[in-house]
Design a protein around this motif. Structure first.
Motif, PDB file in Angstrom:
ATOM      1  N   ALA A   3      -1.298  -1.433  19.120  1.00 43.83           N
ATOM      2  CA  ALA A   3      -0.637  -0.226  18.637  1.00 43.83           C
ATOM      3  C   ALA A   3       0.283   0.368  19.702  1.00 43.83           C
ATOM      4  O   ALA A   3       1.332   0.943  19.376  1.00 43.83           O
ATOM      5  CB  ALA A   3      -1.693   0.788  18.227  1.00 43.83           C
TER       6      ALA A   3
ATOM      7  N   VAL B 291       3.790 -14.387   5.240  1.00 43.70           N
ATOM      8  CA  VAL B 291       5.000 -14.274   4.403  1.00 43.70           C
ATOM      9  C   VAL B 291       6.235 -14.772   5.178  1.00 43.70           C
ATOM     10  O   VAL B 291       7.244 -15.157   4.589  1.00 43.70           O
ATOM     11  CB  VAL B 291       5.207 -12.821   3.902  1.00 43.70           C
ATOM     12  CG1 VAL B 291       5.715 -11.898   4.998  1.00 43.70           C
ATOM     13  CG2 VAL B 291       6.173 -12.802   2.729  1.00 43.70           C
TER      14      VAL B 291
ATOM     15  N   ALA C 189       8.522  -5.834   9.625  1.00 51.16           N
ATOM     16  CA  ALA C 189       7.369  -5.172  10.253  1.00 51.16           C
ATOM     17  C   ALA C 189       6.130  -5.333   9.374  1.00 51.16           C
ATOM     18  O   ALA C 189       5.387  -4.390   9.153  1.00 51.16           O
ATOM     19  CB  ALA C 189       7.685  -3.685  10.459  1.00 51.16           C
TER      20      ALA C 189
ATOM     21  N   LEU D 212     -10.290   3.278  12.022  1.00 45.93           N
ATOM     22  CA  LEU D 212     -11.119   2.638  10.988  1.00 45.93           C
ATOM     23  C   LEU D 212     -12.593   2.576  11.379  1.00 45.93           C
ATOM     24  O   LEU D 212     -13.461   2.847  10.544  1.00 45.93           O
ATOM     25  CB  LEU D 212     -10.591   1.230  10.668  1.00 45.93           C
ATOM     26  CG  LEU D 212      -9.280   1.169   9.873  1.00 45.93           C
ATOM     27  CD1 LEU D 212      -8.885  -0.281   9.619  1.00 45.93           C
ATOM     28  CD2 LEU D 212      -9.411   1.906   8.544  1.00 45.93           C
ATOM     29  N   PRO D 213     -12.924   2.229  12.644  1.00 47.93           N
ATOM     30  CA  PRO D 213     -14.354   2.215  12.988  1.00 47.93           C
ATOM     31  C   PRO D 213     -14.998   3.585  12.796  1.00 47.93           C
ATOM     32  O   PRO D 213     -16.126   3.685  12.305  1.00 47.93           O
ATOM     33  CB  PRO D 213     -14.368   1.789  14.462  1.00 47.93           C
ATOM     34  CG  PRO D 213     -13.103   0.987  14.625  1.00 47.93           C
ATOM     35  CD  PRO D 213     -12.105   1.687  13.755  1.00 47.93           C
TER      36      PRO D 213
ATOM     37  N   GLN E 133      -5.132   2.222  12.112  1.00 46.28           N
ATOM     38  CA  GLN E 133      -6.255   1.290  12.276  1.00 46.28           C
ATOM     39  C   GLN E 133      -7.249   1.671  13.379  1.00 46.28           C
ATOM     40  O   GLN E 133      -8.455   1.447  13.215  1.00 46.28           O
ATOM     41  CB  GLN E 133      -5.736  -0.133  12.487  1.00 46.28           C
ATOM     42  CG  GLN E 133      -5.105  -0.689  11.208  1.00 46.28           C
ATOM     43  CD  GLN E 133      -4.370  -1.991  11.412  1.00 46.28           C
ATOM     44  OE1 GLN E 133      -4.039  -2.371  12.522  1.00 46.28           O
ATOM     45  NE2 GLN E 133      -4.083  -2.665  10.314  1.00 46.28           N
TER      46      GLN E 133
ATOM     47  N   GLY F 166       5.102  -2.497  -3.246  1.00 54.08           N
ATOM     48  CA  GLY F 166       5.163  -3.903  -3.633  1.00 54.08           C
ATOM     49  C   GLY F 166       5.179  -4.747  -2.374  1.00 54.08           C
ATOM     50  O   GLY F 166       5.164  -4.225  -1.259  1.00 54.08           O
ATOM     51  N   ALA F 167       5.193  -6.070  -2.564  1.00 55.77           N
ATOM     52  CA  ALA F 167       5.151  -6.970  -1.406  1.00 55.77           C
ATOM     53  C   ALA F 167       6.418  -7.801  -1.320  1.00 55.77           C
ATOM     54  O   ALA F 167       6.929  -8.258  -2.361  1.00 55.77           O
ATOM     55  CB  ALA F 167       3.945  -7.895  -1.517  1.00 55.77           C
TER      56      ALA F 167
ATOM     57  N   VAL G 158      -8.656   2.030  25.256  1.00 56.94           N
ATOM     58  CA  VAL G 158      -9.805   2.922  25.081  1.00 56.94           C
ATOM     59  C   VAL G 158     -10.559   2.424  23.844  1.00 56.94           C
ATOM     60  O   VAL G 158      -9.941   2.032  22.866  1.00 56.94           O
ATOM     61  CB  VAL G 158      -9.375   4.400  24.878  1.00 56.94           C
ATOM     62  CG1 VAL G 158      -8.865   5.011  26.146  1.00 56.94           C
ATOM     63  CG2 VAL G 158      -8.329   4.539  23.777  1.00 56.94           C
TER      64      VAL G 158
ATOM     65  N   ALA H  90     -11.286  -4.334  18.209  1.00 53.75           N
ATOM     66  CA  ALA H  90     -11.531  -3.969  16.814  1.00 53.75           C
ATOM     67  C   ALA H  90     -12.957  -4.360  16.419  1.00 53.75           C
ATOM     68  O   ALA H  90     -13.685  -3.577  15.802  1.00 53.75           O
ATOM     69  CB  ALA H  90     -10.512  -4.642  15.900  1.00 53.75           C
TER      70      ALA H  90
ATOM     71  N   ALA I 104       3.411  -1.418  19.411  1.00 51.26           N
ATOM     72  CA  ALA I 104       4.001  -1.219  18.072  1.00 51.26           C
ATOM     73  C   ALA I 104       4.736   0.122  17.995  1.00 51.26           C
ATOM     74  O   ALA I 104       5.879   0.195  17.548  1.00 51.26           O
ATOM     75  CB  ALA I 104       2.909  -1.300  17.004  1.00 51.26           C
TER      76      ALA I 104
ATOM     77  N   GLN J 123       0.848  -1.199   0.000  1.00 49.55           N
ATOM     78  CA  GLN J 123       0.000   0.000   0.000  1.00 49.55           C
ATOM     79  C   GLN J 123       0.882   1.247   0.000  1.00 49.55           C
ATOM     80  O   GLN J 123       1.938   1.235   0.633  1.00 49.55           O
ATOM     81  CB  GLN J 123      -0.877   0.045   1.269  1.00 49.55           C
ATOM     82  CG  GLN J 123      -1.797  -1.145   1.430  1.00 49.55           C
ATOM     83  CD  GLN J 123      -2.723  -1.299   0.244  1.00 49.55           C
ATOM     84  OE1 GLN J 123      -3.116  -0.321  -0.395  1.00 49.55           O
ATOM     85  NE2 GLN J 123      -3.037  -2.549  -0.084  1.00 49.55           N
TER      86      GLN J 123
ATOM     87  N   LYS K  70      -9.773  -4.727   8.628  1.00 50.70           N
ATOM     88  CA  LYS K  70      -8.393  -4.402   8.981  1.00 50.70           C
ATOM     89  C   LYS K  70      -7.823  -3.292   8.119  1.00 50.70           C
ATOM     90  O   LYS K  70      -6.758  -2.769   8.409  1.00 50.70           O
ATOM     91  CB  LYS K  70      -7.520  -5.660   8.798  1.00 50.70           C
ATOM     92  CG  LYS K  70      -7.090  -6.294  10.119  1.00 50.70           C
ATOM     93  CD  LYS K  70      -6.082  -7.384   9.912  1.00 50.70           C
ATOM     94  CE  LYS K  70      -4.644  -6.937   9.944  1.00 50.70           C
ATOM     95  NZ  LYS K  70      -4.210  -6.229  11.119  1.00 50.70           N
TER      96      LYS K  70
END
Ligand SMILES: Cc1cc2nc3c(=O)[nH]c(=O)nc-3n(C[C@H](O)[C@H](O)[C@H](O)COP(=O)(O)OP(=O)(O)OC[C@H]3O[C@@H](n4cnc5c(N)ncnc54)[C@H](O)[C@@H]3O)c2cc1C
Length: 467
Positions: A336, A283, A119, A58-59, A55, A87-88, A370, A182, A339, A49, A140
């Motif tokens: 998070a 992966v 990561a 996102l909600p 994230q 790319g991946a 939260v 989530a 992270a 991406q 996600k």
């Protein structure tokens, strides 16, 4: 245990390959580009991406409180001193320090590096449930959030435009599986948005016509907070008319969209959202990095990969020892909070090792969670302090806006909230986004036998759309 990394001569320019531009990847690369002068290292970031996704928003993006573009951070703009490859990673041999990369278009190529930062995060942890892969959708990424927002609103349009009770009931039944933060946030925020939309713009519907079902295999939801806070949240959602099924599993979903639960109930739906946890990015199986029984990269407390001093890992895919816990073998949870902090430690450790110094240990005690449950509703437990309702929701917003990367994104998110509070939130389905070519294909095929006009061809089937 600290492992001595390679110290590169000042004259050389080691290549630091960062796989993944999410929480860990973005924050690590940002710090490295700030701390290492231009000539000191080349930082390469690989991600399928072109953006990092924040994230936790996102909600709110799905519920229309925040513009979806504002919950992503463009990598090329933010990492302006890094080389960004869209790319991946498809494989990696750290023994030879070579990575295989599939760009979005074109041939797979190999990239040599000196220092690796793994990561690539996690993916949805699914189960071999009949029909799940064909009819379910995850929650996600920003595409899924936009899709679900449009899909839920399109179901309201469909239900409001028919008198067939079966079609209406199927359209207005929404099933979520998994009660972690989530899942609960997505479930509660989308219900709140749909309720708001019905109350303001759908006079032929009533909120009581909707059926929101949350299926959770454990006897509780929100394992991130204490039992009493999870139980309070169940009571709140139940009081809103939502159906919380604890100790229940999804058994199957048929081609006709009929869901079967382990308590024996069966009912049709056009919406099945899977939020039942994550697993490390698969992966890793195509690399020579050591993994534990749960498929996570085995790390030292310095965030170095075990036995590989020039390879580092952090975030959802890493098994990082949790030095704040006494239990032997305890590792940090995939969230998070870890992270972001691990990224900071990881970047500082790379800088230290390049300068011939010892890397430091990662240590952070989880401070709590939260979660928002819709506009002005939330639940929080931070530093042992428990908050419910509006104060928790306010804390959720202030905490996350302070955390979303870059001033630009903070300002845009605050502007979205301010505009929504003045003009009400946007509840319009951009259904054409789900299939933008439909109308053009119809126009091009007009006159051919069997062609339906676009509105009918668009007749929603979550099963077809999400397949
Ligand atoms: C809806 C939702 C809400 C959440 N809310 C909270 C919250 O309120 N609080 C909290 O603490 N945590 C929350 N989390 C969890 C938190 O977002 C994750 O723990 C965090 O993103 C993990 O960071 P990461 O860098 O390991 O992975 P990610 O941020 O997921 O980044 C991984 C990156 O790797 C990329 N990638 C994938 N495969 C490849 C590949 N083959 N090659 C290269 N790149 C690849 C991905 O595109 C992605 O950009 C939430 C998660 C979700 C889904």
């Amino acid at each position: 245990m600290a492992q001595p990394g390679t110290r590169f001569p000042e004259s050389s320019r080691p290549v630091i390959l960062v796989v993944g531009g999410g929480y860990v990847g973005l924050y690590t690369a940002l710090r490295l580009q700030k701390k290492l002068s231009r000539g000191r290292a080349e930082i390469v970031v690989v991600d399928p991406q072109p953006h990092m996704t924040y994230q936790p928003f996102l909600p709110e993006a799905a519920a229309g409180s925040v513009e979806p573009r504002h919950v992503v951070v463009p990598l090329r703009r933010t990492l302006n001193r890094c080389r960004v490859i869209t790319g991946a990673l498809i494989g990696l041999t750290h023994a030879q320090k070579r990575a295989r990369i599939a760009p979005v278009e074109g041939k797979v190529f190999e990239l040599s590096y000196d220092v690796l930062v793994m990561a690539a995060g996690s993916v949805a942890r699914t189960l071999p449930i009949p029909g799940l892969a064909e009819h379910g959708i995850g929650f996600k990424n920003v595409g899924e959030a936009i899709y679900l927002r449009n899909h839920v609103l399109a179901r309201l349009d469909a239900a409001s435009s028919t008198d067939d009770p079966e079609v209406r009931s199927r359209a207005l039944t929404f099933v979520f599986v998994g009660g972690g933060y989530a899942g609960i946030e997505a479930f509660a925020e989308l219900e709140d948005m749909a309720r708001y939309a019905i109350e303001h713009y759908y006079p032929r519907l009533s909120p009581a016509d909707m059926r929101w079902v949350l299926v959770e295999a454990m006897g509780r939801i929100l394992p991130e907070v204490d039992l009493d806070m999870g139980a309070w949240t169940v009571r709140q959602l139940t009081a809103r008319g939502m159906d919380i099924r604890l100790n229940t599993r999804l058994e199957s979903i048929s081609d006709a969209g009929v869901v079967r639960l382990s308590d024996g109930e069966e009912f049709p739906t056009e919406t099945l959202v899977w939020t039942a946890g994550t697993k490390p990015n698969p992966v890793l199986a195509a690399t020579d990095l050591p993994v534990d029984g749960r498929g996570r990269v085995e790390c030292e407390a310095t965030l170095q990969v075990r036995g590989m001093p020039d390879a580092w890992a952090a975030g959802d895919l890493a098994a990082v020892p949790d030095l704040t816990k006494d239990e032997p073998g305890a590792t940090t949870a995939p969230n998070a909070q870890h992270a972001v902090r691990q990224a900071r430690r990881l970047a500082d450790n790379i800088v230290a090792v390049l300068a011939g110094q010892e890397p430091a240990l990662y240590r952070h005690k989880y401070v709590g969670s939260v979660a928002s449950l819709g506009l002005h509703k939330g639940v929080a437990q931070v530093y042992g302090v428990k908050l419910k309702g509006w104060p928790a929701w306010f804390m959720h917003r202030t905490y996350h806006v302070s955390r979303v990367p870059t001033f630009n994104r903070k300002a845009r998110v605050i502007a979205d909230w301010t505009l929504a509070s003045v003009f009400r939130r946007e509840v319009i389905s951009l259904g054409q986004l789900q299939d933008p070519r439909r109308e053009f294909v119809f126009a091009a095929n007009t006159g051919r036998a069997g062609q339906l006009p676009p509105a009918q061809a668009a007749a929603p089937s979550a099963r077809a759309e999400s397949a």
